[in-house]
Design a protein around this motif. Structure first.
Motif, PDB file in Angstrom:
ATOM      1  N   LYS A  24      -7.339 -10.529  -9.611  1.00  0.00           N
ATOM      2  CA  LYS A  24      -8.417  -9.974 -10.432  1.00  0.00           C
ATOM      3  C   LYS A  24      -9.378  -9.158  -9.578  1.00  0.00           C
ATOM      4  O   LYS A  24      -9.796  -8.066  -9.974  1.00  0.00           O
ATOM      5  CB  LYS A  24      -9.169 -11.101 -11.139  1.00  0.00           C
ATOM      6  CG  LYS A  24     -10.282 -10.620 -12.026  1.00  0.00           C
ATOM      7  CD  LYS A  24     -11.004 -11.779 -12.668  1.00  0.00           C
ATOM      8  CE  LYS A  24     -12.187 -11.268 -13.456  1.00  0.00           C
ATOM      9  NZ  LYS A  24     -13.004 -12.329 -13.984  1.00  0.00           N
ATOM     10  N   GLU A  25      -9.738  -9.670  -8.399  1.00  0.00           N
ATOM     11  CA  GLU A  25     -10.621  -8.934  -7.505  1.00  0.00           C
ATOM     12  C   GLU A  25      -9.986  -7.620  -7.055  1.00  0.00           C
ATOM     13  O   GLU A  25     -10.648  -6.580  -7.013  1.00  0.00           O
ATOM     14  CB  GLU A  25     -10.983  -9.791  -6.293  1.00  0.00           C
ATOM     15  CG  GLU A  25     -11.927 -10.929  -6.611  1.00  0.00           C
ATOM     16  CD  GLU A  25     -12.155 -11.838  -5.416  1.00  0.00           C
ATOM     17  OE1 GLU A  25     -11.697 -11.513  -4.301  1.00  0.00           O
ATOM     18  OE2 GLU A  25     -12.790 -12.876  -5.607  1.00  0.00           O
ATOM     19  N   ASN A  26      -8.697  -7.670  -6.731  1.00  0.00           N
ATOM     20  CA  ASN A  26      -7.998  -6.449  -6.321  1.00  0.00           C
ATOM     21  C   ASN A  26      -7.960  -5.441  -7.461  1.00  0.00           C
ATOM     22  O   ASN A  26      -8.137  -4.243  -7.246  1.00  0.00           O
ATOM     23  CB  ASN A  26      -6.588  -6.765  -5.843  1.00  0.00           C
ATOM     24  CG  ASN A  26      -6.576  -7.512  -4.527  1.00  0.00           C
ATOM     25  OD1 ASN A  26      -7.524  -7.438  -3.760  1.00  0.00           O
ATOM     26  ND2 ASN A  26      -5.507  -8.239  -4.278  1.00  0.00           N
ATOM     27  N   LEU A  27      -7.735  -5.918  -8.672  1.00  0.00           N
ATOM     28  CA  LEU A  27      -7.709  -5.033  -9.832  1.00  0.00           C
ATOM     29  C   LEU A  27      -9.088  -4.448 -10.092  1.00  0.00           C
ATOM     30  O   LEU A  27      -9.211  -3.256 -10.390  1.00  0.00           O
ATOM     31  CB  LEU A  27      -7.210  -5.794 -11.063  1.00  0.00           C
ATOM     32  CG  LEU A  27      -7.019  -4.981 -12.333  1.00  0.00           C
ATOM     33  CD1 LEU A  27      -5.954  -3.913 -12.101  1.00  0.00           C
ATOM     34  CD2 LEU A  27      -6.612  -5.869 -13.477  1.00  0.00           C
ATOM     35  N   ASP A  28     -10.130  -5.260  -9.952  1.00  0.00           N
ATOM     36  CA  ASP A  28     -11.494  -4.764 -10.124  1.00  0.00           C
ATOM     37  C   ASP A  28     -11.827  -3.712  -9.075  1.00  0.00           C
ATOM     38  O   ASP A  28     -12.480  -2.706  -9.378  1.00  0.00           O
ATOM     39  CB  ASP A  28     -12.510  -5.908 -10.050  1.00  0.00           C
ATOM     40  CG  ASP A  28     -12.493  -6.786 -11.292  1.00  0.00           C
ATOM     41  OD1 ASP A  28     -11.971  -6.336 -12.336  1.00  0.00           O
ATOM     42  OD2 ASP A  28     -13.003  -7.927 -11.213  1.00  0.00           O
ATOM     43  N   ASP A  29     -11.388  -3.936  -7.845  1.00  0.00           N
ATOM     44  CA  ASP A  29     -11.622  -2.947  -6.788  1.00  0.00           C
ATOM     45  C   ASP A  29     -10.911  -1.635  -7.106  1.00  0.00           C
ATOM     46  O   ASP A  29     -11.451  -0.556  -6.904  1.00  0.00           O
ATOM     47  CB  ASP A  29     -11.148  -3.476  -5.431  1.00  0.00           C
ATOM     48  CG  ASP A  29     -12.023  -4.591  -4.905  1.00  0.00           C
ATOM     49  OD1 ASP A  29     -13.163  -4.725  -5.394  1.00  0.00           O
ATOM     50  OD2 ASP A  29     -11.564  -5.328  -4.011  1.00  0.00           O
ATOM     51  N   PHE A  30      -9.686  -1.739  -7.613  1.00  0.00           N
ATOM     52  CA  PHE A  30      -8.910  -0.541  -7.928  1.00  0.00           C
ATOM     53  C   PHE A  30      -9.498   0.217  -9.108  1.00  0.00           C
ATOM     54  O   PHE A  30      -9.630   1.432  -9.078  1.00  0.00           O
ATOM     55  CB  PHE A  30      -7.459  -0.926  -8.224  1.00  0.00           C
ATOM     56  CG  PHE A  30      -6.616   0.238  -8.661  1.00  0.00           C
ATOM     57  CD1 PHE A  30      -6.210   1.195  -7.754  1.00  0.00           C
ATOM     58  CD2 PHE A  30      -6.239   0.377  -9.989  1.00  0.00           C
ATOM     59  CE1 PHE A  30      -5.442   2.266  -8.151  1.00  0.00           C
ATOM     60  CE2 PHE A  30      -5.479   1.452 -10.392  1.00  0.00           C
ATOM     61  CZ  PHE A  30      -5.073   2.395  -9.466  1.00  0.00           C
ATOM     62  N   THR A  31      -9.873  -0.515 -10.148  1.00  0.00           N
ATOM     63  CA  THR A  31     -10.375   0.157 -11.352  1.00  0.00           C
ATOM     64  C   THR A  31     -11.818   0.579 -11.217  1.00  0.00           C
ATOM     65  O   THR A  31     -12.314   1.345 -12.028  1.00  0.00           O
ATOM     66  CB  THR A  31     -10.236  -0.759 -12.584  1.00  0.00           C
ATOM     67  OG1 THR A  31     -10.964  -1.959 -12.355  1.00  0.00           O
ATOM     68  CG2 THR A  31      -8.794  -1.047 -12.888  1.00  0.00           C
ATOM     69  N   GLY A  32     -12.514   0.079 -10.206  1.00  0.00           N
ATOM     70  CA  GLY A  32     -13.916   0.444 -10.018  1.00  0.00           C
ATOM     71  C   GLY A  32     -14.092   1.942  -9.859  1.00  0.00           C
ATOM     72  O   GLY A  32     -15.035   2.545 -10.381  1.00  0.00           O
ATOM     73  N   SER A  33     -13.160   2.577  -9.148  1.00  0.00           N
ATOM     74  CA  SER A  33     -13.271   4.021  -8.938  1.00  0.00           C
ATOM     75  C   SER A  33     -12.689   4.821 -10.094  1.00  0.00           C
ATOM     76  O   SER A  33     -12.873   6.032 -10.163  1.00  0.00           O
ATOM     77  CB  SER A  33     -12.567   4.393  -7.629  1.00  0.00           C
ATOM     78  OG  SER A  33     -11.191   4.051  -7.719  1.00  0.00           O
TER      79      SER A  33
END
Length: 95
Positions: A81-90
């Protein structure tokens, strides 16, 4: 552009409209009582859920069932979830 956080994708104007309708239907004197009842109900539900979790964990440990696998799965899910949030943040769309 500044992004404003929304609650369940509801804007401030929509929340105000819902509150206006609630006041019209129930009356201003009943709203605190209704909110208090909803809060108590949510607390009872949360306590019951925690009791069930505790009983399941206690029974599993008593019977020698390894419960650490659920902790490992939860850890992996949180990392994903954290990795996905980091990816979708941009990539988040601009409003």
């Amino acid at each position: 552009m500044i992004l404003q956080p929304t609650l369940l994708f509801i804007s401030g104007g929509e929340i105000a409209f819902i509150l206006f309708i609630a006041v019209m239907v129930f009356g201003a004197d009943k709203l605190p009582e209704i909110a208090r009842g909803l809060g108590k109900g949510m607390r009872v539900l949360k306590d019951a859920t925690n009791d069930i979790k505790h009983e399941i964990t206690k029974t599993a440990e008593k019977n020698g069932i390894d419960t650490s696998i659920t902790k490992d799965i939860t850890k992996e899910l949180n990392e994903a979830k954290e990795n996905l949030d980091d990816f979708t943040g941009s990539v988040k769309r601009k409003l």
